[in-house]
Write a protein that holds these residues in place. Structure first.
Motif, short mmCIF file in Angstrom:
data_model
loop_
_atom_site.label_atom_id
_atom_site.label_comp_id
_atom_site.label_asym_id
_atom_site.label_seq_id
_atom_site.Cartn_x
_atom_site.Cartn_y
_atom_site.Cartn_z
N ILE A 134 -7.52 -19.33 0.32
CA ILE A 134 -8.13 -20.05 1.44
C ILE A 134 -7.40 -21.38 1.58
O ILE A 134 -7.27 -22.14 0.62
N ARG A 135 -6.92 -21.62 2.77
CA ARG A 135 -6.11 -22.83 2.99
C ARG A 135 -6.34 -23.37 4.39
O ARG A 135 -6.94 -22.70 5.22
N ASP A 136 -5.81 -24.56 4.63
CA ASP A 136 -6.08 -25.25 5.89
C ASP A 136 -5.28 -24.70 7.06
O ASP A 136 -5.57 -25.03 8.21
N ARG A 137 -4.23 -23.94 6.79
CA ARG A 137 -3.52 -23.24 7.87
C ARG A 137 -3.02 -21.92 7.32
O ARG A 137 -3.09 -21.69 6.11
N ALA A 138 -2.51 -21.08 8.19
CA ALA A 138 -2.28 -19.69 7.79
C ALA A 138 -1.13 -19.49 6.82
O ALA A 138 -1.02 -18.46 6.18
N ALA A 174 0.62 -23.89 2.94
CA ALA A 174 -0.39 -24.89 2.59
C ALA A 174 -0.91 -24.53 1.20
O ALA A 174 -1.00 -23.35 0.86
#
Lengths: 740, 326
Positions: B229-233, B236
């Motif tokens: 799970i990250r802030d962009r695809a 990150a």
């Protein structure tokens, strides 16, 4: 003039005129220029946020290998323009190296010049500064009570009808919205290469949105003759507003070049791009909205506080759109700025309006749901047929058609309007939409057009092209008028010695410079007709003459046509040259002239992880005639990408104990990557505006972004029932926000 | 003394070069080290380039796969033996960095990368890891990305790797060459918790070189999932990541391996959750119970309390994905 501009006309839409140069690397950007004996500048910056430089020890740096000079407030050369008292109204400004004062963290305190970049970089680490620290304020949220009315005239208050009328409405809404500081972060780093060819003459290779603006700033500061200040900026690797002013480090480089008597090149680091070249300022907004149960707006109150610097005031049009977008009898706005000990902001794509549209268009969505009316229908019920702010007609407005076009394309009617009702496997699906608007301006510009007996048409203007495709659009206008193929036309720009044009900003270049290209081509046609008239067309009127296939001829008499080159040769004329200044007439003042955009998006939201994916985008532009379909579509795509960043990923985060950004790099400051961006459908109304200019074309760089973030936030609400009013919508916010 | 760059041609030579100088370091892909040098976080006087050492092979012998420390992240993620035996490792590698970085970065370098804590990278800020005794900037600062497990009052940084999370879950071991020869330690014992010595990321001793990583062949291929799970695809670092590898008999879990990234100073193995899941049905209730067990002792700071919710969700989600794989 019968000639019309169509992107879907019989001629195929041409490629970018500079596309090949850009993809093959032959296009040269300022940092790629080298000059004999060139030296390299590297900045030393303040780790302190406010105070003064107590002592600066540059001895070790000066002794380091290859170092030529270390410039600071202790030894700066005289800059006449800095000796005068500061101008009233905006604050003292930043006079680089002129005082020992520190206004913000990361402010340049010295410039090391060496014979190589590496040596300058190393020597910069040897400069030792001691500071007298003062208490500072950088925390926006903690200092909202210190916001003040801007000094800029007319920016603070607006009203029509009754103030805060929404408080008496049948249905009321009060919501607060926040956008964080956003960095422009173009790929190309900022900087400049400056060289004094003589004590009276300086040349600069710059990253600027206005070669004439840079020329004027340096001319004024150093009290030179304008023609002795030359600025070149043929290619700019993205700007988004960052290059709309001449920054202190550019002046410092010009000072350094004067001091060392050699060319000095300065290129900022990515980290420095966060601290000294502006940003979209964070802003807090409050929307009060009132409507009847039937969905008719009765009052809107829009209040905004935007960040600025203590040393220089920055204002922008955060509340502008609210004043005229919807037909609402009572509207009032209040705008304040909060001066902090930070670098001054600068306009960033869709400036102000993009900030304001997030609030207004989110509130419109909230109100639509509160009323139980479709968000598109709610907007149509409050459609402004004429400009309610100025009480005059719009020059052209096809926003209803744009709503329809976008809704059809994305399949709006097929959505189940109940929030949280649509699913795609584990993902929640949502649709959202919004409106964007920006002034379609037209300033004044001059274009020189030269047609030669080799069959080439040269157009010249001192405008910049920061990427939208200005050169391509100008060539297209000339190509349509002159009936000449693209490859026979060249548009020269990015050189301050060319005929004057305004800076590229505020979506006005196509309108302004394009009009001058139009007028120059018409003047050229007249000259060609005169030349032809001497031999062939005696006694014929203008209406009888056509310009097509590179030839001038009589209507309905193909045999009469003669190629431009041949005509010139027959007349022993090597070239015909015209120079035309073009600007908007008084008649246009009776109209409100705006470009509009409608954004529709589909998002997928993963409820367990909080991940949001934008899965479909349809952006519709109502920007008059579309001159160059390819570059116009690219503008819309770029706006959507920037909009995804604004909505979902971008936020400059500062640690207020230090006044320093903690994510000042591309790993931690998240601009969208390819995987974040779905296919972007960009559609255009493509109907000419009869008022703005001869092409009927309005600018569209800003509208591509304005409103987009609200469409995403509205789609997230539809998907999840979670109304997120603080950007960016990161996974943690999805998890931590309750559905309403 | 001047800065030096030298090349080692054998592992023994590299180790003896390193032993001679205290401010020397190995450089392989350099994807992190060069950044650290540019930022002034580290300033080694001697770089020993180990890229030409013969440590790129990926081989199967007996019941284990051995991966050379210089194998590129991209090469490992695409290697047939890795895809066949350890798809989890391939998934984790591909979730990390960008293809360009993976084409440069090595297995050993990935293990040796430093935290991405902002305070560690900004030499103006306090950081006990960079400069022991200056304090932890993140503790009272911006700590959205920081640890919820195993932190100390000296450091709340997290290890940034994705690959290491998978290796921790896969019971890998690390082969280390020192002046006195080779030694082998469990992968989960390689990285450290910060304790009172946050400047030490791992248990590598001065003068030692990672030569190989060994992974015992297992039966997790059908039920492996790496959730990041990250802030962009892409490109990150993980807010939270979970490596899940299971053996199933019907809908029953016979063996479970779980590790988390983005939550601690080292890849965080979830042994209690693993023990709980053994023999349990693959149901959402059991996943949630396992996640709750895993979250015991978690502690959040001002900006990362969301991880207390995101991490258990991620564990349950990864288990769901891993068990639903046919």
């Amino acid at each position: 003039m019968e000639k019309q501009f169509f992107f879907d006309a019989d001629t195929p839409d041409p490629d970018r005129v500079d596309g090949r140069a850009k993809v093959t690397g032959s296009a040269r950007y300022f940092a790629e220029y080298t000059l004999p004996d060139m030296t390299y500048g590297v900045l030393v910056t303040s780790p302190v946020t406010k105070g003064r430089i107590k002592a600066l020890d540059t001895k070790a740096a000066e002794k380091a290998p290859g170092v030529i000079a270390v410039l600071s407030h202790l030894n700066k050369p005289s800059v006449p323009g800095y000796e005068a008292p500061p101008a009233e109204g905006r604050g003292p400004g930043m006079r680089i190296f002129y005082t020992d004062k520190i206004y913000f963290n990361g402010q340049p305190v010295a410039l090391v010049v060496a014979d190589s970049f590496e040596r300058a970089t190393y020597a910069a680490t040897l400069v030792r500064a001691q500071y007298e620290k003062e208490e500072f304020r950088t925390d926006f949220d903690a200092n909202l009570d210190k916001a003040v009315a801007p000094r800029a005239p007319g920016a603070a208050e607006y009203k029509r009808g009754n103030i805060d009328a929404y408080k008496n409405a049948e249905v009321q809404l009060e919501s607060e919205y926040f956008i964080p500081t956003e960095m422009h972060n173009p790929m190309e780093l900022h900087g400049i290469l400056a060289h004094w060819e003589s004590p009276e003459k300086v040349i600069m290779y710059a990253k600027t949105q206005g070669v004439k603006a840079t020329q004027q700033t340096v001319t004024n500061l150093f009290k030179l003759q304008a023609q002795n200040v030359q600025v070149f900026s043929e290619f700019v690797g993205g700007a988004f507003g960052i290059a709309l002013r001449t920054w202190p480090h550019e002046v410092a480089t010009v000072m350094a070049a004067k001091m060392v008597g050699k060319p000095v090149k300065l290129v900022l680091t990515r980290e420095q791009m966060f601290t000294m070249v502006g940003y979209r300022p964070q802003a807090k907004q409050k929307l009060g909205m009132g409507a009847t149960k039937a969905g008719i707006l009765t009052g809107i109150t829009h209040e905004a506080i935007g960040q600025t610097a203590t040393y220089d005031e920055f204002t922008e049009g955060i509340v502008n759109m609210t004043k005229f977008m919807y037909a609402c009898p009572n509207v009032n706005t209040r705008y304040k700025v909060l001066p902090l000990d930070v670098c001054v902001p600068i306009w960033m794509r869709g400036p102000g309006e993009a900030t304001g549209a997030f609030a207004l268009e989110s509130a419109m969505d909230e109100m639509a749901y509160r009323l139980g009316i479709d968000p598109v229908e709610f907007r149509i019920r409050n459609y402004a047929e004429t400009d309610p702010q100025r009480n005059q007609p719009f020059s052209s407005k096809y926003v209803k058609e744009a709503y329809q076009m976008g809704a059809d394309k994305i399949g709006w009617s097929k959505r189940n309007p109940v929030p949280g009702s649509m699913k795609n496997g584990d993902w929640q699906v949502g649709y959202g939409m919004s409106t964007g608007v920006f002034t379609a301006g037209r300033g004044g510009a001059t274009v020189r057009a030269v047609i030669s007996d080799d069959g080439m048409l040269l157009l010249q203007s001192a405008v910049s092209d920061i990427g939208p495709g200005t050169g391509t659009a100008m060539v297209k206008i000339a190509s349509d008028l002159m009936g000449m193929p693209f490859e026979k036309i060249r548009f020269e720009l990015g050189n301050s010695s060319l005929p004057p044009a305004p800076s590229q900003g505020g979506s006005s270049t196509l309108s302004t410079v394009g009009s001058a290209v139009n007028d120059a081509c018409l003047a050229l046609q007249e000259q060609l007709a005169i030349l032809a008239g001497q031999k062939t067309f005696a006694g014929k009127t203008k209406q009888d003459i056509v310009f097509s296939n590179g030839r001038i001829g009589l209507k309905n008499e193909p045999a009469s046509a003669i190629g431009y080159a041949e005509l010139l040769r027959q007349n022993n004329t090597p070239a015909v040259e015209v120079t035309k200044d073009s600007r908007q007439g008084e008649a246009a003042r009776k109209y409100s002239i705006y470009s509009f955009s409608i954004h529709f998006v589909e998002v997928n939201v993963h409820p367990a992880t909080g991940v949001v994916k934008v899965t479909k985008i349809v952006s519709v532009g109502d920007a008059g005639t579309i001159v160059s379909a390819k570059t116009a579509a690219s503008q819309m795509i770029g706006g959507a990408v920037g909009g995804i960043g604004m909505a979902l990923t971008e936020e400059a985060i500062m640690d207020h104990r230090f006044g320093r950004y903690v994510n000042h790099n591309f790993a931690d400051y998240h601009v969208p990557v390819h995987a974040d961006v779905p296919h972007v459908e960009s559609l255009f109304i493509n109907k000419p505006d009869p008022i703005i200019n001869p092409m009927g074309a309005k600018g569209m760089g800003e509208i591509a972004l304005i409103g987009f973030s609200a469409a995403v936030a509205n789609a997230v609400f539809h998907a999840t029932g979670k109304r997120i009013r603080s950007l960016p919508i990161t996974p943690d916010k999805i998890l931590q926000t309750k559905a309403v | 003394m001047n800065f030096e760059y030298v090349r080692a041609s054998t592992a023994a030579g590299a180790v003896s070069m390193l032993a001679k100088q205290s401010d020397a370091v190995f450089i392989a892909g350099g994807t992190n080290l060069v950044d650290l040098m540019k930022r002034g976080v580290v300033s080694p006087m001697r770089l020993i380039d180990i890229n030409t050492l013969p440590l790129k092979e990926i081989t199967l012998s007996g019941n284990k796969v051995t991966i050379g420390a210089l194998a590129l992240n991209s090469a490992v993620s695409e290697h047939p033996l890795v895809i066949k035996h350890f798809p989890l490792l391939s998934y984790a590698l591909k979730a990390g960095a960008s293809q360009q970085l993976r084409n440069m970065a090595t297995v050993g370098g990935n293990m040796m990368q430093r935290t991405r804590c902002s305070y560690f990278y900004d030499t103006v800020m306090p950081c006990n890891k960079r400069e022991p005794g200056t304090g932890c900037g993140a503790m009272q600062g911006i700590n959205r990305m920081h640890a919820i497990f195993g932190s100390s009052e000296n450091c709340i940084a997290v290890h940034p790797s994705d690959m290491c999370v998978a290796l921790a879950a896969l019971d890998a071991s690390v082969i280390i060459r020192g002046a006195k020869g080779d030694r082998k330690i469990l992968f989960t014992d390689f990285h450290r918790l910060p304790g009172n010595t946050p400047e030490k990321d791992n248990n590598l001793q001065p003068g030692e070189l990672i030569t190989h990583v060994e992974i015992p062949v297992n039966a997790f291929q059908q039920h492996a999932y790496y959730l990041k799970i990250r802030d962009r695809a892409s490109y990150a670092f993980a807010l939270v990541s979970v490596a899940a590898a299971l053996e199933m008999q019907g809908n029953k879990i016979s063996k479970a391996r779980l590790a988390m990234g983005g939550v601690a100073h080292k890849p965080w193995r979830l042994t209690e959750a693993e023990a709980f899941l053994k023999g349990k049905e693959a149901t959402e209730t059991n996943f949630k119970a396992a996640a709750a067990l895993a979250m015991q002792g978690a502690k959040a700071y001002e900006h990362n309390s969301f991880k207390l919710q995101m991490a258990p969700n991620a564990i349950a989600e990864a288990l769901k994905k891993a068990t639903s794989k046919a």
